[in-house]
Design an enzyme around this catalytic site. Sequence first.
Site, mmCIF file in Angstrom:
data_model
loop_
_atom_site.group_PDB
_atom_site.id
_atom_site.type_symbol
_atom_site.label_atom_id
_atom_site.label_comp_id
_atom_site.label_asym_id
_atom_site.label_seq_id
_atom_site.Cartn_x
_atom_site.Cartn_y
_atom_site.Cartn_z
ATOM 1 N N ASP A 1 6.822 19.574 59.526
ATOM 2 C CA ASP A 1 7.850 19.708 58.777
ATOM 3 C C ASP A 1 7.231 18.996 57.464
ATOM 4 O OD1 ASP A 1 8.083 17.502 59.926
ATOM 5 O OD2 ASP A 1 10.094 16.825 58.966
ATOM 6 N N GLU B 1 9.822 15.162 61.580
ATOM 7 C CA GLU B 1 9.386 14.025 61.285
ATOM 8 C C GLU B 1 9.819 13.197 59.949
ATOM 9 O OE1 GLU B 1 6.790 10.675 60.272
ATOM 10 O OE2 GLU B 1 7.266 12.252 58.911
HETATM 11 ZN ZN LIG Z 1 3.805 12.476 57.669
#
Ligand SMILES: [Zn+2]
Length: 357
Positions: free
Chosen positions: A75, A129
């Site tokens: 992401d 994340e």
């Molecule tokens: Zn990162």
Amino acid sequence: MENPLTPEVLADPVALTRALVDIESVSLDEKEIADCVEEVLRAVPHLTVARHGNTVMARTELGRAKRVVLAGHLDTVPLNNNFPSTVQGDLIYGCGTSDMKSGVAYALHLAVSVPNPRYDVTYFFYEAEEIESRFNGLTLVAAAHPEWLSADFAVLLEPTHGVVEAGCQGTMRAVVTATGRRAHSARSWNGRNAIHGIGPAIERLAGYQARMVTIDGCVYREGMNAVRITGGVAGNVVPDLCEMEVNYRFAPDRTAEEAEAHVREVFDGFEVRVTDSAQGALPGLTAAPAQEFLAAVGEAPVGKLGWTDVARFAALGIPALNFGPGDPNFAHHPEEHVEIGKIRDGAATLHRWLASD
Ligand SMILES: [Zn+2]
């Protein structure tokens, strides 16, 4: 849709970085990129592949004595007029170029092109994340398939500009409170001013000598700072409450409990309430695969100052470090970019470390 991750693209970490950047994957919108990555990996005969949500895991099962993890998050933060990628000279610009599709490109390139690594390898391409931890692909995998995470050493391909950043510092937030007694400010001697009362706590912070700790050759520089202060009732009232929020960044030789004890010691005499804490991670560079990794890089490691997912591996007893081509100063930045030369250098380093012939 045609999968843009063609064999020619997979063979070149630079082309692969661009192709990954050009698949939009803001946090919680990683299905398309995870589909592309999974399809590629499933076609590789030397890998076993599994998926949980939008996290794809691929691993070799060669019976090697040691297993290492290479991990990258799929992401990105939200786009900022920086999609799709563009190239200017030696720089690729675009959302996720530094943080961290150039690192993901390493893992994907190695996964398909190193059939005989010297260790067994588990590759993670994980979701979410950049947002709260409960969405993080590694959090979800640790709960659902903890055995996927077992390893002797882990490399997170987060941006470090080509140097090894080992371990990470812990972080703690605490609220220091001074109390007093309310009174009309025209007759202030009837009260006790809580804002004045916090004064000695501010002085202790201003004079605080932060530690510098060296572990396995990495220097961790601590810091303790007031980050917010609140107090006051009205323009004519002596306040009875003042709260100061303190953020303590602590070296990984201290546990969260030891860090808390230290904060309480600094603010002895005040009420202290810990609101949030995350332990750091020791660099763990004495493990054999870590030593071999450092030899392949050929440069001294430095301590990681921010908190990263290496701490998740450390909490499982797995030494972990960060190594990626992106410049962390440009992560989450509208001018985010990565140097093509850095991508090539790091890919060569990882090949040297991982390939057995
Ligand atoms: Zn990162």
